[in-house]
Design an enzyme around this catalytic site. Sequence first.
Site, mmCIF file in Angstrom:
data_model
loop_
_atom_site.group_PDB
_atom_site.id
_atom_site.type_symbol
_atom_site.label_atom_id
_atom_site.label_comp_id
_atom_site.label_asym_id
_atom_site.label_seq_id
_atom_site.Cartn_x
_atom_site.Cartn_y
_atom_site.Cartn_z
ATOM 1 N N SER A 1 81.124 36.555 43.841
ATOM 2 C CA SER A 1 81.100 36.314 42.401
ATOM 3 C C SER A 1 80.980 37.647 41.667
ATOM 4 O O SER A 1 80.138 38.477 42.016
ATOM 5 C CB SER A 1 79.905 35.419 42.055
ATOM 6 O OG SER A 1 79.792 35.277 40.662
ATOM 7 N N CYS B 1 69.890 29.082 38.564
ATOM 8 C CA CYS B 1 70.483 27.753 38.385
ATOM 9 C C CYS B 1 69.412 26.679 38.384
ATOM 10 O O CYS B 1 69.638 25.556 37.982
ATOM 11 C CB CYS B 1 71.478 27.473 39.489
ATOM 12 S SG CYS B 1 72.605 28.825 39.683
HETATM 13 N N1 PLP Z 1 75.816 31.405 45.574
HETATM 14 C C1 PLP Z 1 74.720 32.163 45.431
HETATM 15 C C2 PLP Z 1 73.990 32.618 46.651
HETATM 16 C C3 PLP Z 1 74.265 32.521 44.159
HETATM 17 O O1 PLP Z 1 73.165 33.267 44.036
HETATM 18 C C4 PLP Z 1 74.975 32.050 43.030
HETATM 19 C C5 PLP Z 1 74.496 32.333 41.667
HETATM 20 O O2 PLP Z 1 73.310 32.346 41.397
HETATM 21 C C6 PLP Z 1 76.121 31.275 43.236
HETATM 22 C C7 PLP Z 1 76.508 30.972 44.519
HETATM 23 C C8 PLP Z 1 76.939 30.776 42.082
HETATM 24 O O3 PLP Z 1 77.760 31.816 41.579
HETATM 25 P P1 PLP Z 1 78.358 31.721 40.091
HETATM 26 O O4 PLP Z 1 77.216 31.992 39.162
HETATM 27 O O5 PLP Z 1 79.402 32.789 40.047
HETATM 28 O O6 PLP Z 1 78.938 30.375 39.925
#
Ligand code: PLP
Length: 431
Positions: free
Chosen positions: A231, A368
Amino acid sequence: MSRPGTPQNTRRDLRRSATGGAGLIDMDRAATTPLCDEARAAMEPFLARPGTSVATHGNPSGSHAVARRALRALDEAREQTAEVIGCSPGEVVFTSGGTEADNHALTGGMPPRQGVPVCSAVEHHAVLEPTLALGGEAVAVDRLGRIEPGALADVLQRRDRDTREGGGPAVGVVSVMAANNELGTLNDIEAVSAVVRELAPGAVLHTDAVQAAPWRELADLVAVADLLSVSAHKLGGPKGVGALVVGAGSELRPLLLGGAQERERRGGTHNLAGIAGFAAALAAVSEGRSHRRRTAAIHRDRLAAEVSDIDGVTETVGPAVAAASGLPADRSHLLPGHLHLLVEDVDGEELLFDLESRGVCASAASSCASGATGGSHVVAAIGLASSNAAPVRLSLSSDTTDAEVDATLGAITGAIEHLRSAGTLGSAVAR
Ligand code: PLP
């Protein structure tokens, strides 16, 4: 320089000393990062006002000159991305970020691939939720948050037995993150790969490298995994863009139907400014990686050492836990910017509010899950579900300064003293 245990400056002084009066100290760099200069410069041509520059607003899927110019830029960004990741350009599928890349990897597209997913119990929700939605399961981790190859082997053998006896679907995908977003713990993806290749040879192996990407060599990961998520906004790029790397030989149907972009693996008009910024940020972050790792780790280690001197504050997965797990008594099992703490005798949410009022932004779990200070599935998975201590994640970057570390120490000390003396931890607090 403020130190734990010394009288605290006023909140205003703390902010001034650490930030030159500019405001808040961001100790939550695992949540997101500021746009780096290289990304901004790469994006600018695609953000120009009409008539102010050569046409750069083209849709790369078109066929006329403006579109072809956009396609050239897209191809260049793809090549740059592939070079840093250590894959071929055709293996890069640009996405809207880590969440989409993870969902795409886990489902395999639309309709979902045959077989069920298996993942580690501490995966990001973008992996965990598709795994559970598709009838898969999560595998136990150890006290540091690492997947246990033996536990993974047990699950894969049980699933294989069930399948052969006609009792259940085969494993279609195994997903294990390269580094955990809350704790910062690294996984040995090579060891995971060996288990998967031996016990579930028909499954694809995905690794979520969203947190690892600023710090780890991605080429080492794509060498052993079939699918890898990245990302942009975690490494100095813009928000809302990322990539799923799809190794040669791994099939992937589109998740978003309705367009033939990305070699028919991801429909939708390209976010060209975002993709250009992502590629530039990825290239920038890969340069001087070892220096950046060292710099972040020096600050993190000092913060860890000094903050652990406060009564009732422990490192959740620090050197003592590593030693008890048979690893060196250091933090080499962690990402260099991560520091996860457990703070006794305070309410987690109030601690974060108090810290913020002192100018320091931190989080309890992944961003999140913000708002949820207790109840982290990661903390539960490492066996601390019943702990009454408040979880705090501090995440630093390579540009975190000494002054910011000092101010953070002062703020944590002050916040804990304040909350404990006010006795705010009531029995009604749910954790
Ligand atoms: N995977 C991990 C380990 C993350 O830390 C995050 C974001 O916090 C994501 C996936 C999701 O990424 P994005 O914010 O680009 O959707």
